[in-house]
Design a protein around this motif. Structure first.
Motif, PDB file in Angstrom:
ATOM      1  N   SER A   4     -16.756 -42.665  31.870  1.00 31.31           N
ATOM      2  CA  SER A   4     -17.302 -41.490  32.546  1.00 31.31           C
ATOM      3  C   SER A   4     -16.965 -40.223  31.760  1.00 31.31           C
ATOM      4  CB  SER A   4     -16.810 -41.393  33.984  1.00 31.31           C
ATOM      5  OG  SER A   4     -15.423 -41.139  34.006  1.00 31.31           O
ATOM      6  N   GLY A   5     -15.810 -40.214  31.095  1.00 33.08           N
ATOM      7  CA  GLY A   5     -15.434 -39.074  30.270  1.00 33.08           C
ATOM      8  C   GLY A   5     -16.374 -38.931  29.087  1.00 33.08           C
ATOM      9  N   ASP A   6     -16.753 -40.058  28.481  1.00 30.78           N
ATOM     10  CA  ASP A   6     -17.703 -40.031  27.374  1.00 30.78           C
ATOM     11  C   ASP A   6     -19.075 -39.557  27.857  1.00 30.78           C
ATOM     12  OD1 ASP A   6     -15.841 -40.873  25.535  1.00 30.78           O
ATOM     13  OD2 ASP A   6     -16.421 -43.000  25.679  1.00 30.78           O
ATOM     14  N   GLU A   7     -19.481 -40.037  29.017  1.00 30.60           N
ATOM     15  CA  GLU A   7     -20.766 -39.616  29.569  1.00 30.60           C
ATOM     16  C   GLU A   7     -20.774 -38.109  29.830  1.00 30.60           C
ATOM     17  OE1 GLU A   7     -21.932 -41.894  32.999  1.00 30.60           O
ATOM     18  OE2 GLU A   7     -21.440 -43.768  31.972  1.00 30.60           O
ATOM     19  N   TYR A   8     -19.644 -37.644  30.345  1.00 34.10           N
ATOM     20  CA  TYR A   8     -19.535 -36.193  30.622  1.00 34.10           C
ATOM     21  C   TYR A   8     -19.674 -35.394  29.329  1.00 34.10           C
ATOM     22  CZ  TYR A   8     -17.517 -31.666  31.664  1.00 34.10           C
ATOM     23  OH  TYR A   8     -17.310 -30.318  31.782  1.00 34.10           O
ATOM     24  N   LEU A   9     -18.985 -35.837  28.276  1.00 33.64           N
ATOM     25  CA  LEU A   9     -19.052 -35.130  26.997  1.00 33.64           C
ATOM     26  C   LEU A   9     -20.468 -35.174  26.433  1.00 33.64           C
ATOM     27  CD1 LEU A   9     -15.714 -36.209  25.259  1.00 33.64           C
ATOM     28  CD2 LEU A   9     -16.310 -33.969  26.178  1.00 33.64           C
ATOM     29  N   LYS A  14     -25.510 -32.186  25.475  1.00 30.55           N
ATOM     30  CA  LYS A  14     -26.945 -32.030  25.661  1.00 30.55           C
ATOM     31  C   LYS A  14     -27.255 -30.680  26.324  1.00 30.55           C
ATOM     32  CE  LYS A  14     -28.311 -36.868  25.805  1.00 30.55           C
ATOM     33  NZ  LYS A  14     -28.903 -37.933  26.616  1.00 30.55           N
ATOM     34  N   GLN A  15     -26.427 -30.307  27.312  1.00 29.85           N
ATOM     35  CA  GLN A  15     -26.618 -29.012  27.976  1.00 29.85           C
ATOM     36  C   GLN A  15     -26.429 -27.869  26.976  1.00 29.85           C
ATOM     37  OE1 GLN A  15     -23.803 -28.899  31.183  1.00 29.85           O
ATOM     38  NE2 GLN A  15     -25.253 -29.729  32.696  1.00 29.85           N
ATOM     39  N   ILE A  16     -25.407 -27.990  26.166  1.00 32.00           N
ATOM     40  CA  ILE A  16     -25.121 -26.953  25.167  1.00 32.00           C
ATOM     41  C   ILE A  16     -26.272 -26.871  24.163  1.00 32.00           C
ATOM     42  CG2 ILE A  16     -23.593 -26.337  23.242  1.00 32.00           C
ATOM     43  CD1 ILE A  16     -21.255 -27.433  24.958  1.00 32.00           C
ATOM     44  N   GLU A  17     -26.777 -28.024  23.715  1.00 27.25           N
ATOM     45  CA  GLU A  17     -27.897 -28.049  22.770  1.00 27.25           C
ATOM     46  C   GLU A  17     -29.141 -27.400  23.390  1.00 27.25           C
ATOM     47  OE1 GLU A  17     -28.155 -28.985  19.514  1.00 27.25           O
ATOM     48  OE2 GLU A  17     -25.964 -29.140  19.620  1.00 27.25           O
ATOM     49  N   LYS A  21     -31.098 -24.057  22.140  1.00 22.28           N
ATOM     50  CA  LYS A  21     -32.534 -24.012  21.851  1.00 22.28           C
ATOM     51  C   LYS A  21     -33.197 -22.886  22.639  1.00 22.28           C
ATOM     52  CE  LYS A  21     -33.328 -28.830  20.581  1.00 22.28           C
ATOM     53  NZ  LYS A  21     -33.990 -30.091  20.943  1.00 22.28           N
ATOM     54  N   ILE A  22     -32.837 -22.769  23.905  1.00 22.06           N
ATOM     55  CA  ILE A  22     -33.426 -21.717  24.744  1.00 22.06           C
ATOM     56  C   ILE A  22     -33.060 -20.341  24.211  1.00 22.06           C
ATOM     57  CG2 ILE A  22     -33.367 -20.665  27.047  1.00 22.06           C
ATOM     58  CD1 ILE A  22     -33.118 -23.528  28.184  1.00 22.06           C
ATOM     59  N   VAL A  23     -31.788 -20.160  23.884  1.00 20.65           N
ATOM     60  CA  VAL A  23     -31.343 -18.861  23.349  1.00 20.65           C
ATOM     61  C   VAL A  23     -32.029 -18.574  22.017  1.00 20.65           C
ATOM     62  CG1 VAL A  23     -29.336 -17.642  22.396  1.00 20.65           C
ATOM     63  CG2 VAL A  23     -29.142 -18.837  24.568  1.00 20.65           C
ATOM     64  N   THR A  24     -32.191 -19.587  21.178  1.00 15.64           N
ATOM     65  CA  THR A  24     -32.864 -19.410  19.891  1.00 15.64           C
ATOM     66  C   THR A  24     -34.324 -19.006  20.100  1.00 15.64           C
ATOM     67  OG1 THR A  24     -31.425 -21.062  18.890  1.00 15.64           O
ATOM     68  CG2 THR A  24     -33.457 -20.535  17.720  1.00 15.64           C
ATOM     69  N   ILE A  25     -35.000 -19.711  21.021  1.00 18.52           N
ATOM     70  CA  ILE A  25     -36.405 -19.402  21.282  1.00 18.52           C
ATOM     71  C   ILE A  25     -36.547 -17.997  21.854  1.00 18.52           C
ATOM     72  CG2 ILE A  25     -38.390 -20.021  22.741  1.00 18.52           C
ATOM     73  CD1 ILE A  25     -37.516 -22.973  22.359  1.00 18.52           C
ATOM     74  N   VAL A  26     -35.712 -17.654  22.825  1.00 15.94           N
ATOM     75  CA  VAL A  26     -35.761 -16.306  23.416  1.00 15.94           C
ATOM     76  C   VAL A  26     -35.454 -15.253  22.360  1.00 15.94           C
ATOM     77  CG1 VAL A  26     -34.617 -14.767  25.071  1.00 15.94           C
ATOM     78  CG2 VAL A  26     -35.262 -17.084  25.766  1.00 15.94           C
ATOM     79  N   SER A  27     -34.482 -15.515  21.503  1.00 18.19           N
ATOM     80  CA  SER A  27     -34.145 -14.571  20.437  1.00 18.19           C
ATOM     81  C   SER A  27     -35.314 -14.380  19.481  1.00 18.19           C
ATOM     82  CB  SER A  27     -32.929 -15.062  19.649  1.00 18.19           C
ATOM     83  OG  SER A  27     -31.806 -15.128  20.483  1.00 18.19           O
ATOM     84  N   MET A  28     -35.992 -15.469  19.132  1.00 20.91           N
ATOM     85  CA  MET A  28     -37.127 -15.371  18.221  1.00 20.91           C
ATOM     86  C   MET A  28     -38.248 -14.556  18.862  1.00 20.91           C
ATOM     87  SD  MET A  28     -37.159 -19.205  16.529  1.00 20.91           S
ATOM     88  CE  MET A  28     -38.875 -19.120  16.198  1.00 20.91           C
ATOM     89  N   PHE A  29     -38.561 -14.839  20.138  1.00 23.87           N
ATOM     90  CA  PHE A  29     -39.598 -14.062  20.824  1.00 23.87           C
ATOM     91  C   PHE A  29     -39.211 -12.594  20.912  1.00 23.87           C
ATOM     92  CE2 PHE A  29     -41.270 -18.108  22.655  1.00 23.87           C
ATOM     93  CZ  PHE A  29     -42.582 -17.945  22.249  1.00 23.87           C
ATOM     94  N   SER A  30     -37.961 -12.322  21.195  1.00 20.31           N
ATOM     95  CA  SER A  30     -37.495 -10.930  21.281  1.00 20.31           C
ATOM     96  C   SER A  30     -37.626 -10.228  19.932  1.00 20.31           C
ATOM     97  CB  SER A  30     -36.033 -10.873  21.734  1.00 20.31           C
ATOM     98  OG  SER A  30     -35.889 -11.441  22.998  1.00 20.31           O
ATOM     99  N   PHE A  31     -37.211 -10.918  18.884  1.00 19.17           N
ATOM    100  CA  PHE A  31     -37.291 -10.324  17.555  1.00 19.17           C
ATOM    101  C   PHE A  31     -38.738 -10.024  17.166  1.00 19.17           C
ATOM    102  CE2 PHE A  31     -37.912 -10.947  12.975  1.00 19.17           C
ATOM    103  CZ  PHE A  31     -37.158  -9.900  12.501  1.00 19.17           C
ATOM    104  N   PHE A  32     -39.615 -11.025  17.320  1.00 21.73           N
ATOM    105  CA  PHE A  32     -41.016 -10.825  16.956  1.00 21.73           C
ATOM    106  C   PHE A  32     -41.688  -9.805  17.861  1.00 21.73           C
ATOM    107  CE2 PHE A  32     -40.499 -15.102  14.951  1.00 21.73           C
ATOM    108  CZ  PHE A  32     -40.668 -14.679  13.647  1.00 21.73           C
ATOM    109  N   GLY A  33     -41.334  -9.843  19.149  1.00 17.67           N
ATOM    110  CA  GLY A  33     -41.900  -8.859  20.078  1.00 17.67           C
ATOM    111  C   GLY A  33     -41.502  -7.444  19.723  1.00 17.67           C
ATOM    112  N   SER A  34     -40.223  -7.243  19.429  1.00 18.49           N
ATOM    113  CA  SER A  34     -39.779  -5.893  19.070  1.00 18.49           C
ATOM    114  C   SER A  34     -40.396  -5.449  17.746  1.00 18.49           C
ATOM    115  CB  SER A  34     -38.252  -5.829  18.998  1.00 18.49           C
ATOM    116  OG  SER A  34     -37.771  -6.657  17.954  1.00 18.49           O
ATOM    117  N   THR A  35     -40.575  -6.382  16.824  1.00 11.00           N
ATOM    118  CA  THR A  35     -41.219  -6.058  15.556  1.00 11.00           C
ATOM    119  C   THR A  35     -42.665  -5.631  15.778  1.00 11.00           C
ATOM    120  OG1 THR A  35     -39.827  -7.671  14.418  1.00 11.00           O
ATOM    121  CG2 THR A  35     -41.786  -6.938  13.267  1.00 11.00           C
TER     122      THR A  35
END
Length: 132
Positions: A4-9, A14-17, A21-35
């Motif tokens: 169960s400890g391995d499953e938790y990790l 997966k949650q962190i990944e 991805k979400i933060v990267t996508i939002v950052s890219m949209f923000s960067f391109f939008g501001s540009t």
């Protein structure tokens, strides 16, 4: 428990990944939008003429031309072309009195030219109407 400890990790990774991805996508949209929002107004502003600057530079150009004709008239006080052009420039610069002086000189030098007399009379009429 280790299972169960391995499953938790694994689920935690997966949650962190996913969050990365979400933060990267939002950052890219923000960067391109501001540009885009920075570039579009700059392009629009560059494509529009600037009337205040244009009129100021036009006026300074007219003044430079007038100075050139004044220099010619210092050497040749009766130069017909310089007198004509300078009188027109003074009218464009809204110096009616200066233009009248030059046209009066042209009328004296070339009494046969009716166009000088007509323009001189028109300026005098405008000045007398403006003075009232």
């Amino acid at each position: 428990m280790t299972g169960s400890g391995d499953e938790y990790l694994i689920s935690r990774k997966k949650q962190i990944e996913r969050r990365k991805k979400i933060v990267t996508i939002v950052s890219m949209f923000s960067f391109f939008g501001s540009t885009v929002f920075a570039v579009i107004p700059a392009i629009q502003q560059a494509s529009q003429p600037k009337p205040a600057i244009a009129s100021a530079s036009t006026e300074s150009g007219l003044q430079q031309q007038a100075q050139g004709y004044e220099l010619v008239l210092q050497r040749e006080p009766e130069n017909q072309l310089a007198l004509e052009k300078l009188s027109l420039l003074r009218l464009q610069l809204k110096d009616a009195k200066g233009a009248m002086e030059l046209l009066e000189k042209l009328v004296k030098l070339h009494p046969e030219r009716q166009d000088y007399k007509v323009v001189l009379e028109q300026i005098k009429k405008q000045e007398s109407n403006g003075a009232h």
